[in-house]
Design an enzyme around this catalytic site. Structure first.
Site, PDB file in Angstrom:
ATOM      1  N   ASN A  43      20.734 -68.580 -10.996  1.00 42.15           N
ATOM      2  CA  ASN A  43      19.438 -67.910 -11.057  1.00 42.15           C
ATOM      3  C   ASN A  43      18.967 -67.839 -12.511  1.00 42.15           C
ATOM      4  O   ASN A  43      19.756 -67.609 -13.436  1.00 42.15           O
ATOM      5  CB  ASN A  43      19.445 -66.543 -10.377  1.00 42.15           C
ATOM      6  N   CYS A  54      15.745 -68.482  -7.963  1.00 41.45           N
ATOM      7  CA  CYS A  54      17.051 -68.158  -7.381  1.00 41.45           C
ATOM      8  C   CYS A  54      18.036 -69.309  -7.579  1.00 41.45           C
ATOM      9  O   CYS A  54      17.640 -70.480  -7.740  1.00 41.45           O
ATOM     10  CB  CYS A  54      16.924 -67.889  -5.890  1.00 41.45           C
ATOM     11  N   GLU A  56      20.148 -70.712  -5.428  1.00 40.24           N
ATOM     12  CA  GLU A  56      20.133 -71.716  -4.357  1.00 40.24           C
ATOM     13  C   GLU A  56      18.976 -72.690  -4.563  1.00 40.24           C
ATOM     14  O   GLU A  56      19.110 -73.905  -4.353  1.00 40.24           O
ATOM     15  CB  GLU A  56      19.986 -71.030  -2.990  1.00 40.24           C
TER      16      GLU A  56
HETATM   17  N1  THU Z   1      18.709 -64.147  -6.338  1.00 41.04           N
HETATM   18  C1  THU Z   1      19.252 -65.376  -6.110  1.00 41.04           C
HETATM   19  O1  THU Z   1      19.588 -66.105  -7.060  1.00 41.04           O
HETATM   20  N2  THU Z   1      19.404 -65.790  -4.842  1.00 41.04           N
HETATM   21  C2  THU Z   1      19.049 -65.068  -3.738  1.00 41.04           C
HETATM   22  O2  THU Z   1      19.165 -65.561  -2.620  1.00 41.04           O
HETATM   23  C3  THU Z   1      18.531 -63.710  -3.909  1.00 41.04           C
HETATM   24  C4  THU Z   1      18.317 -63.242  -5.283  1.00 41.04           C
HETATM   25  C5  THU Z   1      18.530 -63.685  -7.723  1.00 41.04           C
HETATM   26  C6  THU Z   1      17.112 -63.529  -8.167  1.00 41.04           C
HETATM   27  C7  THU Z   1      17.240 -62.517  -9.292  1.00 41.04           C
HETATM   28  O3  THU Z   1      17.545 -63.218 -10.490  1.00 41.04           O
HETATM   29  C8  THU Z   1      18.442 -61.676  -8.910  1.00 41.04           C
HETATM   30  O4  THU Z   1      19.126 -62.407  -7.897  1.00 41.04           O
HETATM   31  C9  THU Z   1      18.085 -60.299  -8.376  1.00 41.04           C
HETATM   32  O5  THU Z   1      17.146 -60.384  -7.371  1.00 41.04           O
END
Ligand code: THU
Length: 131
Positions: A43, A54, A56
């Site tokens: 992320n 994010c 993924e």
């Molecule tokens: N986040 C992800 O990387 N993947 C997800 O499926 C949900 C949330 C990240 C986004 C942000 O940087 C942190 O988690 C908090 O929301």
């Protein structure tokens, strides 16, 4: 059945590289493409919060940029208890390429939840593109 070691190690490396000055919540992802290539994503946050990407989605963007179109398995690694589950937007992004892929949600304790993209997102939107 746990997550494959190769993917788990790659997801941990991505986790370490997450750019999270605002939430402090690290997420590392690693997927194995149909051709066997391991691709990582972390992320990456932004001071304009809505521009945060994010983990993924970072991995899927890298996969598509490399010309790959399918993946068989993905590990999503966090230090949450229980292991964090992909957000709704990430589920749709994963489903675009490989609805049947296996998804391993793993935390730093080694707790593992194994599911599939289709189970995470029943009724995914699709235009059924041809290319
Ligand atoms: N986040 C992800 O990387 N993947 C997800 O499926 C949900 C949330 C990240 C986004 C942000 O940087 C942190 O988690 C908090 O929301």
């Amino acid at each position: 059945m746990g997550a494959p070691r190769e993917l788990l190690d790659a997801a941990r490396e991505a986790f370490a590289n997450a750019y999270v000055p605002y939430s402090k919540f690290r997420v590392g992802a690693a997927l194995r493409t149909r051709s066997g290539t391991v691709i990582k994503g972390a992320n990456v946050e932004n001071s304009s919060f809505g521009l945060t990407r994010c983990a993924e989605q970072s991995a899927i963007q890298a996969m598509a940029t490399m010309g790959e179109r399918e993946f068989d398995e993905i590990v999503v690694y966090t230090d949450s208890d229980p292991p964090a589950s992909p957000c709704g937007a990430c589920r749709q992004v994963l489903a675009e390429f490989s609805p049947t892929a296996v998804v391993h949600l793993v935390n730093s304790e080694g707790d593992t939840v194994t599911t599939t993209v289709a189970d995470l997102l029943p009724g995914a939107f699709s235009l059924e593109p041809s290319a």
